[in-house]
Design a protein around this motif. Structure first.
Motif, PDB file in Angstrom:
ATOM      1  N   PRO A   1       0.814  -1.227   0.000  1.00  0.00           N
ATOM      2  CA  PRO A   1       0.000   0.000   0.000  1.00  0.00           C
ATOM      3  C   PRO A   1       0.840   1.267   0.000  1.00  0.00           C
ATOM      4  O   PRO A   1       0.460   2.274  -0.619  1.00  0.00           O
ATOM      5  N   GLY A   2       2.007   1.228   0.660  1.00  0.00           N
ATOM      6  CA  GLY A   2       2.868   2.410   0.668  1.00  0.00           C
ATOM      7  C   GLY A   2       3.395   2.748  -0.716  1.00  0.00           C
ATOM      8  O   GLY A   2       3.549   3.922  -1.079  1.00  0.00           O
ATOM      9  N   VAL A   3       3.664   1.713  -1.508  1.00  0.00           N
ATOM     10  CA  VAL A   3       4.153   1.914  -2.869  1.00  0.00           C
ATOM     11  C   VAL A   3       3.082   2.573  -3.721  1.00  0.00           C
ATOM     12  O   VAL A   3       3.345   3.512  -4.482  1.00  0.00           O
ATOM     13  N   VAL A   4       1.841   2.087  -3.607  1.00  0.00           N
ATOM     14  CA  VAL A   4       0.740   2.671  -4.375  1.00  0.00           C
ATOM     15  C   VAL A   4       0.509   4.119  -3.958  1.00  0.00           C
ATOM     16  O   VAL A   4       0.324   5.000  -4.807  1.00  0.00           O
ATOM     17  N   LYS A   5       0.548   4.371  -2.660  1.00  0.00           N
ATOM     18  CA  LYS A   5       0.343   5.747  -2.184  1.00  0.00           C
ATOM     19  C   LYS A   5       1.405   6.685  -2.748  1.00  0.00           C
ATOM     20  O   LYS A   5       1.097   7.796  -3.217  1.00  0.00           O
ATOM     21  N   TYR A   6       2.666   6.260  -2.719  1.00  0.00           N
ATOM     22  CA  TYR A   6       3.744   7.110  -3.228  1.00  0.00           C
ATOM     23  C   TYR A   6       3.547   7.397  -4.712  1.00  0.00           C
ATOM     24  O   TYR A   6       3.724   8.530  -5.175  1.00  0.00           O
ATOM     25  N   ALA A   7       3.145   6.350  -5.482  1.00  0.00           N
ATOM     26  CA  ALA A   7       2.925   6.552  -6.914  1.00  0.00           C
ATOM     27  C   ALA A   7       1.809   7.557  -7.163  1.00  0.00           C
ATOM     28  O   ALA A   7       1.908   8.404  -8.079  1.00  0.00           O
ATOM     29  N   LEU A   8       0.765   7.509  -6.350  1.00  0.00           N
ATOM     30  CA  LEU A   8      -0.355   8.426  -6.543  1.00  0.00           C
ATOM     31  C   LEU A   8      -0.010   9.851  -6.125  1.00  0.00           C
ATOM     32  O   LEU A   8      -0.600  10.819  -6.642  1.00  0.00           O
ATOM     33  N   GLU A   9       0.926   9.987  -5.205  1.00  0.00           N
ATOM     34  CA  GLU A   9       1.362  11.342  -4.821  1.00  0.00           C
ATOM     35  C   GLU A   9       1.960  12.090  -6.012  1.00  0.00           C
ATOM     36  O   GLU A   9       1.906  13.327  -6.068  1.00  0.00           O
ATOM     37  N   GLN A  10       2.507  11.351  -6.957  1.00  0.00           N
ATOM     38  CA  GLN A  10       3.170  11.974  -8.106  1.00  0.00           C
ATOM     39  C   GLN A  10       2.169  12.456  -9.166  1.00  0.00           C
ATOM     40  O   GLN A  10       2.559  13.171 -10.094  1.00  0.00           O
ATOM     41  N   ILE A  11       0.902  12.062  -9.042  1.00  0.00           N
ATOM     42  CA  ILE A  11      -0.063  12.432 -10.088  1.00  0.00           C
ATOM     43  C   ILE A  11      -1.291  13.123  -9.491  1.00  0.00           C
ATOM     44  O   ILE A  11      -2.414  12.992 -10.007  1.00  0.00           O
TER      45      ILE A  11
END
Length: 454
Positions: free
Chosen positions: A223-233
């Motif tokens: 979940p942390g990986v998905v959250k970080y990816a979404l922070e970029q968009i």
């Protein structure tokens, strides 16, 4: 073929974004251990588990060190014990002896949980099933590593309301027998509808009768990986949002595929499935709730929560199935309250209720998971909650579950500490109106019309 280059792409995810392989779970078939003599049965079970899984923990640690991938848990799932102990067990206490044997084997091997102290009663209970179910409170009170699950319904069979009623009583009894540990036994007991045969995640894991003699299933989590990816968009369209989640889920699943294949090779046990569920922990930045907030919600529970969770689950599955030919188990997003700091914060803020969690069940991996409720809650009310979740699973042809903890001596506003991956939980209010007459009717709720597809 998977190569180390693909793993190196995920280094940042592992080091900074809480990516891990949540569990390597070895499934073991115990049907050939059955014997009419209880002592012989227990010895057969102990010998088979310790023989097949003797290198499981060390193999997981070796793979973790060599590839730099955290592997948090090493676990075992077994054939539902009600199917194995029926000939030898004449009383609930006989089943407790099997539970102690399983716990001893798990302790010797160093695994953190062993799942499969279970029964499948979606259409009716055999004598063996009922004896096992009635043994659960004592079994969970006198062991440390045993996880128990009971499947009370399915889309094909309907819901066994006699079992639903009994499980409400069993959960209350388990809470009472483990009250000195804040009713912790209930955290290792789950009631399911449409339980899968190949789930590597506790407390619902068991080794289904359709599985091979032994198998390796792996559960990944990021979940942390998905959250970080979404922070970029942030602020981008739904199209960009969906593409980002899919691509991220693909990379996460590839890590699990590598670990699963390597563990299978080293242990000489067939590879089963990858479960690509997003499973949170209490750690900061490892939260499914924070993904929902990144999608655009102030708190989980706000209007739009169910839609956001549906989107997340769908894109995770779409990305994951492209990364592995054998995706199974639950494969979605878990929303356990106590194990997700963001979910806890939402409850404390008043944004998230049990009723909203029930609505979210329609689109998530499991259901009412790791929820603390007042210890005064009646068994009938708990049975009603199980029935509601089972109905969602039955009608929607999906797995649903209830892992609920009526904490003895606690009321709404109190907080319960479970520790470790189980985290802590605020005690949530439960609807105070009675469903006792409904629960006491007895019998079975029929399967829905769309179940007839033969």
């Amino acid at each position: 073929m998977i190569n180390i280059t693909e793993v190196l792409e995920t280094n940042k995810m592992i080091e900074q974004e809480n990516l891990d392989v949540r569990t390597i779970t070895m499934g073991i078939n115990l049907l050939d251990c059955a014997d009419s003599n209880l002592e012989v049965l227990c010895q057969n079970i102990y010998n088979k588990i310790t023989g097949l899984a003797k290198n499981l923990v060390q193999t997981g640690e070796d793979i973790s060190k060599e590839f730099g991938i955290p592997i948090v848990n090493k676990r075992i799932s077994i054939t539902p014990i009600a199917l194995v102990g029926g000939t030898a067990c004449k009383t609930p206490d006989d089943y407790v002896l099997i539970a102690k044997t399983l716990d001893k084997a798990a302790g010797e091997l160093g695994v953190n949980f062993i799942g499969g102290y279970s029964a499948i009663v979606s259409k009716g209970m055999s004598r063996s099933d009922e004896l096992l179910i009635r043994s659960i409170p004592k079994a969970l009170a006198c062991t440390e590593r045993i996880c128990s699950s009971i499947n009370v319904g399915s889309t094909k069979t309907g819901i066994n309301m006699d079992a639903v009623k009994l499980m409400g009583e069993i959960i209350k009894e388990t809470a009472e027998m483990t009250k000195e540990r804040d009713s912790l036994g209930c955290a290792k007991l789950v009631v399911l509808c449409n339980a899968p045969d190949d789930n590597p995640f506790m407390a619902g894991a068991f080794h289904g009768v359709s599985e091979p003699d032994a198998v390796i299933n792996v559960g990944v989590s990021g979940p942390g990986v998905v959250k970080y990816a979404l922070e970029q968009i942030r602020g981008k369209s739904f199209e960009v949002l969906c593409e980002t989640i899919k691509r991220t889920a693909f990379k996460i699943t590839r890590v699990g595929q590598l670990v699963a294949q390597e563990a299978s090779r080293r242990l000489n046990v067939p590879f089963g499935i990858i479960d690509l569920s997003l499973a949170p922990t209490p750690a900061v930045g490892d939260s499914v709730a924070e993904i929902l907030q990144e999608i655009g919600l102030e708190y989980p529970g706000a209007p739009g929560t169910t839609a956001a969770l549906a989107l997340l689950n769908d894109q995770v599955k779409k990305g994951g199935v492209m990364a592995s030919s054998y995706v199974g188990g639950l494969s979605g997003a878990f929303i356990p309250v106590s194990e997700d700091q963001g979910m806890i914060d939402a409850v404390v803020a008043g944004a998230l209720t049990i009723e909203k969690l029930e609505a979210m069940t329609c689109v998530c991996s499991v259901g009412l998971d790791m929820i603390a409720i007042p210890g005064s809650t009646s068994a009938a009310t708990i049975s009603g909650m199980i029935a509601d979740e089972s109905a969602i699973g039955m009608v929607n042809q999906k797995t649903t579950a209830v892992r609920i903890i009526p904490v003895v001596g606690k009321e709404v506003g109190d907080t319960v500490e479970f520790g470790g991956l189980l985290g802590y939980a605020p005690v949530m209010p439960v609807n105070r109106f009675s469903c006792e007459a409904f629960v006491n009717r007895g019998g079975r709720i029929p399967a829905p019309i769309h179940s007839f597809k033969n």
